[in-house]
Structures are given as C-alpha cells and as structure tokens.
Design a protein around this motif. Structure first.
Motif, PDB file in Angstrom:
ATOM      1  N   ALA A  12       0.685  -1.123  -0.037  1.00  0.00           N
ATOM      2  CA  ALA A  12       0.191   0.115  -0.019  1.00  0.00           C
ATOM      3  C   ALA A  12       0.747   1.352   0.021  1.00  0.00           C
ATOM      4  O   ALA A  12       0.342   2.485  -0.410  1.00  0.00           O
ATOM      5  N   MET A  13       2.178   1.201   0.282  1.00  0.00           N
ATOM      6  CA  MET A  13       3.124   2.296   0.489  1.00  0.00           C
ATOM      7  C   MET A  13       3.468   2.919  -1.046  1.00  0.00           C
ATOM      8  O   MET A  13       3.475   2.241  -1.838  1.00  0.00           O
ATOM      9  N   ASP A  14       3.777   4.361  -0.909  1.00  0.00           N
ATOM     10  CA  ASP A  14       4.435   4.870  -2.128  1.00  0.00           C
ATOM     11  C   ASP A  14       5.554   4.201  -2.272  1.00  0.00           C
ATOM     12  O   ASP A  14       6.469   4.026  -1.449  1.00  0.00           O
ATOM     13  N   PRO A  15       5.971   3.812  -3.501  1.00  0.00           N
ATOM     14  CA  PRO A  15       7.222   3.122  -3.749  1.00  0.00           C
ATOM     15  C   PRO A  15       8.311   3.752  -3.348  1.00  0.00           C
ATOM     16  O   PRO A  15       9.459   2.962  -2.883  1.00  0.00           O
ATOM     17  N   ALA A  16       8.714   5.058  -3.366  1.00  0.00           N
ATOM     18  CA  ALA A  16       9.816   5.484  -2.856  1.00  0.00           C
ATOM     19  C   ALA A  16       9.955   5.505  -1.354  1.00  0.00           C
ATOM     20  O   ALA A  16      11.034   5.244  -0.596  1.00  0.00           O
ATOM     21  N   ALA A  17       8.573   5.799  -0.563  1.00  0.00           N
ATOM     22  CA  ALA A  17       8.612   5.458   0.887  1.00  0.00           C
ATOM     23  C   ALA A  17       9.068   4.101   1.311  1.00  0.00           C
ATOM     24  O   ALA A  17       9.561   3.903   2.362  1.00  0.00           O
ATOM     25  N   ARG A  18       8.428   3.165   0.442  1.00  0.00           N
ATOM     26  CA  ARG A  18       8.361   1.759   0.415  1.00  0.00           C
ATOM     27  C   ARG A  18      10.049   1.463   0.733  1.00  0.00           C
ATOM     28  O   ARG A  18      10.752   0.678   1.591  1.00  0.00           O
ATOM     29  N   ASP A  19      10.758   2.032  -0.340  1.00  0.00           N
ATOM     30  CA  ASP A  19      12.229   1.580  -0.376  1.00  0.00           C
ATOM     31  C   ASP A  19      12.830   2.447   0.589  1.00  0.00           C
ATOM     32  O   ASP A  19      14.136   1.716   1.129  1.00  0.00           O
ATOM     33  N   ALA A  20      12.527   3.563   1.006  1.00  0.00           N
ATOM     34  CA  ALA A  20      13.219   4.276   2.121  1.00  0.00           C
ATOM     35  C   ALA A  20      13.129   3.374   3.403  1.00  0.00           C
ATOM     36  O   ALA A  20      14.182   3.323   3.923  1.00  0.00           O
ATOM     37  N   LYS A  21      11.961   2.738   3.457  1.00  0.00           N
ATOM     38  CA  LYS A  21      11.545   1.935   4.915  1.00  0.00           C
ATOM     39  C   LYS A  21      12.697   0.541   4.820  1.00  0.00           C
ATOM     40  O   LYS A  21      13.198   0.136   5.541  1.00  0.00           O
ATOM     41  N   LEU A  22      12.658   0.077   3.711  1.00  0.00           N
ATOM     42  CA  LEU A  22      13.477  -1.145   3.510  1.00  0.00           C
ATOM     43  C   LEU A  22      14.787  -1.004   3.648  1.00  0.00           C
ATOM     44  O   LEU A  22      15.422  -1.664   4.538  1.00  0.00           O
ATOM     45  N   ALA A  23      15.162   0.400   3.052  1.00  0.00           N
ATOM     46  CA  ALA A  23      16.571   0.607   3.341  1.00  0.00           C
ATOM     47  C   ALA A  23      16.950   0.755   5.013  1.00  0.00           C
ATOM     48  O   ALA A  23      18.189   0.346   5.353  1.00  0.00           O
ATOM     49  N   TYR A  24      15.962   1.740   5.542  1.00  0.00           N
ATOM     50  CA  TYR A  24      16.399   1.872   7.029  1.00  0.00           C
ATOM     51  C   TYR A  24      16.351   0.625   7.721  1.00  0.00           C
ATOM     52  O   TYR A  24      17.362   0.482   8.361  1.00  0.00           O
ATOM     53  N   LYS A  25      15.541  -0.129   7.420  1.00  0.00           N
ATOM     54  CA  LYS A  25      15.378  -1.456   8.122  1.00  0.00           C
ATOM     55  C   LYS A  25      16.781  -2.476   7.817  1.00  0.00           C
ATOM     56  O   LYS A  25      17.406  -3.080   8.699  1.00  0.00           O
ATOM     57  N   ALA A  26      17.123  -2.264   6.690  1.00  0.00           N
ATOM     58  CA  ALA A  26      18.302  -3.192   6.205  1.00  0.00           C
ATOM     59  C   ALA A  26      19.689  -2.721   6.916  1.00  0.00           C
ATOM     60  O   ALA A  26      20.571  -3.531   7.267  1.00  0.00           O
ATOM     61  N   LEU A  27      19.550  -1.175   7.130  1.00  0.00           N
ATOM     62  CA  LEU A  27      20.888  -0.949   7.762  1.00  0.00           C
ATOM     63  C   LEU A  27      20.726  -1.084   9.472  1.00  0.00           C
ATOM     64  O   LEU A  27      22.079  -0.759   9.959  1.00  0.00           O
ATOM     65  N   ARG A  28      19.952  -1.586   9.989  1.00  0.00           N
ATOM     66  CA  ARG A  28      19.832  -2.033  11.113  1.00  0.00           C
ATOM     67  C   ARG A  28      19.894  -3.471  11.478  1.00  0.00           C
ATOM     68  O   ARG A  28      19.620  -3.811  12.741  1.00  0.00           O
ATOM     69  N   LYS A  29      20.004  -4.261  10.632  1.00  0.00           N
ATOM     70  CA  LYS A  29      19.864  -5.736  10.676  1.00  0.00           C
ATOM     71  C   LYS A  29      21.140  -6.351  10.578  1.00  0.00           C
ATOM     72  O   LYS A  29      21.959  -6.153   9.960  1.00  0.00           O
ATOM     73  N   LYS A  30      21.677  -7.134  11.470  1.00  0.00           N
ATOM     74  CA  LYS A  30      22.871  -7.863  11.549  1.00  0.00           C
ATOM     75  C   LYS A  30      22.935  -9.226  10.792  1.00  0.00           C
ATOM     76  O   LYS A  30      21.676  -9.448  10.731  1.00  0.00           O
TER      77      LYS A  30
END
Length: 250
Positions: A12-30
């Motif tokens: 449901a998210m706007d594609p740019a906001a979705r990718d921003a969220k995915l990137a944000y989460k990826a930077l915090r995962k070990k």
C-alpha cells in the motif's frame, strides 16, 4: 498474521517511501549479506529519479540522509561500504546515448580489476558501476564479453566464495537485468530451512508493477519450475493469497 499484514502494508505504500523504509531496516539488521542486497536494489534496480525520490523520502522519515546512514553503518567494512555509499548517492544520466569508445575503454578497466587483479571493488570498478547510465553499462558489459569471451557476471559468479564479487554481481544484475537478481532472491528465500518471508515479500511486492512478467520467465528458465508453484508449496493462507495476486497468472 504478521506476514500478510506486512505484505499489505508494503504494497500500500508509495514506492519511494517503501524503498526508504526497506533501506532503513536493512541498515539496522545484523548478519548476512542479504541486507546489503536491499541497498543495492534500491540504488540500482530502478530509475535515477526513483532513487532521488527514495533519498527525499528517507530524509523526511528518518531525519538523516541515506548516504550518511550507509557511511556510518557498522555492519559494512571497506571497500564494500564505499561502494554502497557511491551507489545510493549516485545520480545517473537517464537518456539512451551511449559512447562506444568509452564502453570499450571501461570494459578493459573492469577486466583489469576483476579478472586480472581479482579486485572486484577496485576504485575504477566502483567509479564505473556507480556513475554510468544503464545503457552505457550494458554497452560496456557487451564489450567485456566480446573481448574476453565471458560475461562479467559469469566471471564474478566464478569467484562465488568472494563476498565482494557477489556484491558486484548483484549490482551488475540490478542495473542491467534486475529480473535475474529478483528471481534469485525469490528462489533463495524459499529453498533451504524455513522461508525467508521478508525477502520473499520484498521481491514480489517491489517488482509486481515493474517487471514481474520478466522475473517469472527468468525463474522458469533458470529453475525449471514456476514462481507460483514454489510460492504455493512454501506459503499458506491469506499471505499466500496476497503473493499469488501480486505474481499474477502464469
């Protein structure tokens, strides 16, 4: 259940906001290089304008820039970190113009670093892969294959135990044939112990309106089965229903 809710939320998210969220989460995962895949996808598998939109969305959502967060991320060491920073901060030319001479020269630079010196993330490689337009890179990779008899992704695949080669191969695929990369993401999230629902959802949601038809064709050729069959065999219920709707008829 959480998986179907997660898939619906992402969809449901706007594609740019979705990718921003995915990137944000990826930077915090070990753990694992799969999270670096997310950053490479965001930077390379869409248009230059999309990446600009993602960077804006990231700044407004998280109060810092994507580039500085990648640069500060303790999960990545040099030279991979530098490569990721360059990819997420690039702004490529979006037109079709290709310089043949440049393609020939840069194919030689890539071969020197990747095949001869076995330095997949050598300075030249990072500069070329992070700055050139997609049509220019396609021409460069074609010259590479003509001159050396082997495609650059095959050479990198041959060094598969080398993490940096694997990362460069991911970038090459995302830039020139993203369907190869996403077919691999789907397959590797299903095969093995337990399903990696996060990767599976990400791949299907993010390509559903982009190139799912190509992803399905690539999957069939490479794995001798269909995305639908594998998803049916590995998921269930409402979550399965959502994924199959996004995959579409096969």
């Amino acid at each position: 259940p959480a998986t179907s809710r997660g898939a619906m939320t992402l969809w449901a998210m706007d594609p740019a906001a979705r990718d921003a969220k995915l990137a944000y989460k990826a930077l915090r995962k070990k753990g694992g290089d799969r999270h670096a895949w997310v950053l490479i996808e965001v930077a390379c598998a869409s248009s230059p304008d999309h990446l600009v939109a993602v960077r804006k969305a990231y700044c407004s959502a998280y109060g810092s820039s994507l580039e500085e967060d990648v640069a500060a991320c303790p999960l990545y060491k040099e030279p991979l970190k530098q490569f990721l920073v360059r990819l997420v901060s690039s702004y490529r030319y979006g037109g079709e113009h290709v310089d043949g001479e440049l393609a020939r020269a840069e194919a030689a630079d890539l071969h020197g670093a990747v095949a001869a010196k076995k330095q997949p993330l050598h300075g030249d490689v990072v500069r070329i892969v992070s700055s050139r337009s997609k049509p220019q890179l396609k021409a460069t990779f074609q010259h590479y294959k003509q001159e050396h008899g082997k495609a650059i992704d095959e050479v990198l695949e041959g060094n598969r135990n080398d993490k940096l080669s694997a990362m460069l191969k991911t970038a090459v695929w995302c830039l020139t044939s993203p369907e190869k990369h996403f077919a691999e993401v789907i397959r590797s999230s299903i095969i093995g112990l337990g399903t990696d629902e996060e990767s599976l959802t990400r791949a299907i949601v993010s390509r559903a309106e982009v190139d799912m038809k190509k992803v399905k064709e690539e999957y069939k050729v490479r794995y001798k089965t269909t995305v639908t069959k594998d998803v049916v065999g590995d998921t269930s219920g409402y979550y399965q229903g959502i994924l199959l709707t996004l995959i579409g008829a096969e």
